[in-house]
Write an enzyme that holds these catalytic residues in place. Sequence first.
Site, PDB file in Angstrom:
ATOM      1  CG  ASP A  12      38.085 -36.556  60.249  1.00  0.00           C
ATOM      2  OD1 ASP A  12      38.161 -35.448  59.696  1.00  0.00           O
ATOM      3  OD2 ASP A  12      37.293 -37.443  59.881  1.00  0.00           O
ATOM      4  CG  HIS A  13      35.178 -33.576  61.484  1.00  0.00           C
ATOM      5  ND1 HIS A  13      34.661 -32.422  60.949  1.00  0.00           N
ATOM      6  CD2 HIS A  13      35.169 -34.485  60.482  1.00  0.00           C
ATOM      7  CE1 HIS A  13      34.345 -32.626  59.689  1.00  0.00           C
ATOM      8  NE2 HIS A  13      34.646 -33.872  59.378  1.00  0.00           N
ATOM      9  CD  GLU A  62      33.500 -39.202  60.181  1.00  0.00           C
ATOM     10  OE1 GLU A  62      34.083 -40.252  60.514  1.00  0.00           O
ATOM     11  OE2 GLU A  62      32.733 -39.144  59.212  1.00  0.00           O
ATOM     12  CG  HIS A  97      30.419 -35.987  57.626  1.00  0.00           C
ATOM     13  ND1 HIS A  97      30.326 -34.915  58.486  1.00  0.00           N
ATOM     14  CD2 HIS A  97      31.668 -35.935  57.100  1.00  0.00           C
ATOM     15  CE1 HIS A  97      31.474 -34.251  58.479  1.00  0.00           C
ATOM     16  NE2 HIS A  97      32.296 -34.854  57.655  1.00  0.00           N
ATOM     17  CG  HIS A 135      35.687 -33.134  55.425  1.00  0.00           C
ATOM     18  ND1 HIS A 135      35.656 -33.127  56.801  1.00  0.00           N
ATOM     19  CD2 HIS A 135      36.980 -32.899  55.092  1.00  0.00           C
ATOM     20  CE1 HIS A 135      36.868 -32.899  57.270  1.00  0.00           C
ATOM     21  NE2 HIS A 135      37.681 -32.749  56.246  1.00  0.00           N
ATOM     22  CG  ASN A 168      37.965 -36.843  54.839  1.00  0.00           C
ATOM     23  OD1 ASN A 168      39.037 -36.600  54.293  1.00  0.00           O
ATOM     24  ND2 ASN A 168      37.665 -36.357  56.025  1.00  0.00           N
TER      25      ASN A 168
END
Length: 354
Positions: free
Chosen positions: A101-102, A174, A220, A258, A280
């Site tokens: 991920d990120h 995140e 998020h 996301h 996500n």
Amino acid sequence: MKPGVVFGDDYAALVQNCKDKGFALPAVNVTSTNTINAVMEAAAKNRSDVIIQFSNSGAQFYAGKGMPDEFGAKVLGAVSAARHVHLLAEHYGICAILHTDHANRKLVPWVEALVEESRKNLKREGKPLYTSHMLDLSEEAIDDNLETCARVLKDMAPLGMSLEIELGVTGGEEDGVGSDVDDDFENPALYTQPEDVLKAYDLLTPLGHFSVAASFGNVHGVYKPGNVKLRPEILKHSQDLVMAERGLTGNPLNFVFHGGSGSEKAKIEEAVGYGVFKMNIDTDTQFAFSKAVGEYVNANQDAFKWQVHPETGQPYKKQYDPRAWLRKCEQSMVERLNEAFADLGAQGKTMADS
């Protein structure tokens, strides 16, 4: 395709199958064997494929917070976790996508180190460790963002790996990567611009397979109803522009959603219709896993005070055995994922053995 971790042409076919049939796969951030196994159990029960992903700190946690080399832990944890999935996914009978991920600018070396690990694995076993990696350079200037993405994709593509990029800033955070939630949801920085997507399409398409984490008001975390204004039509605008300018049809862009936790089901369905194949849901699954701990402890309080009750002499080993309460956590996470597979229309659509 055979059950197990997919990559290369199989991954491209899996993504296209999602878009052709109008469904998406949940992408679940994991941190341990318990969370990984819960995801694979849920996928198997729902006869769906699934995306298993690690943040940099999730990978570090998997290696052990006691490891003194933080960067080494982020790499080794991601490698160890990937091998766990490779070993077990085929026995669960699912196709698993392994993803990181990120990764912002300072984490690009982490991604590059994992690409090198996939290169080694390819020579050793004939397949990369990971299906795909993400670069989140959305806070950089668009040209800097895309130039770095192009450089990394050139390195990944020959290994049969895909790249996920981010255009537009997803609000919230995140694992240390992200931005503050902006109360002004008309802020254009929170919405992916179609012209930027077209630029990315032209630059990256000749290099290899990629997907776009687009921002359409998604954030998020979970916020009170009404505070997050999703605009899935932003995705349609980008698809329309690319199709019109390049003479294409059928939603050519592969979009990622996301910050899916807590989203309205109607907005999820609309986004999937515009080419979203992945959503996500980390926050919701974290809560489901942890909620079960609290419920179990509340129901078995004496077992967490004494090994043996001082007055009655009752032993509590079966209650405080980690396998007892961790299994409750796994089951709670599976239950939340059952809902996600249903919301995304993924039930019964595995590509395994297809």
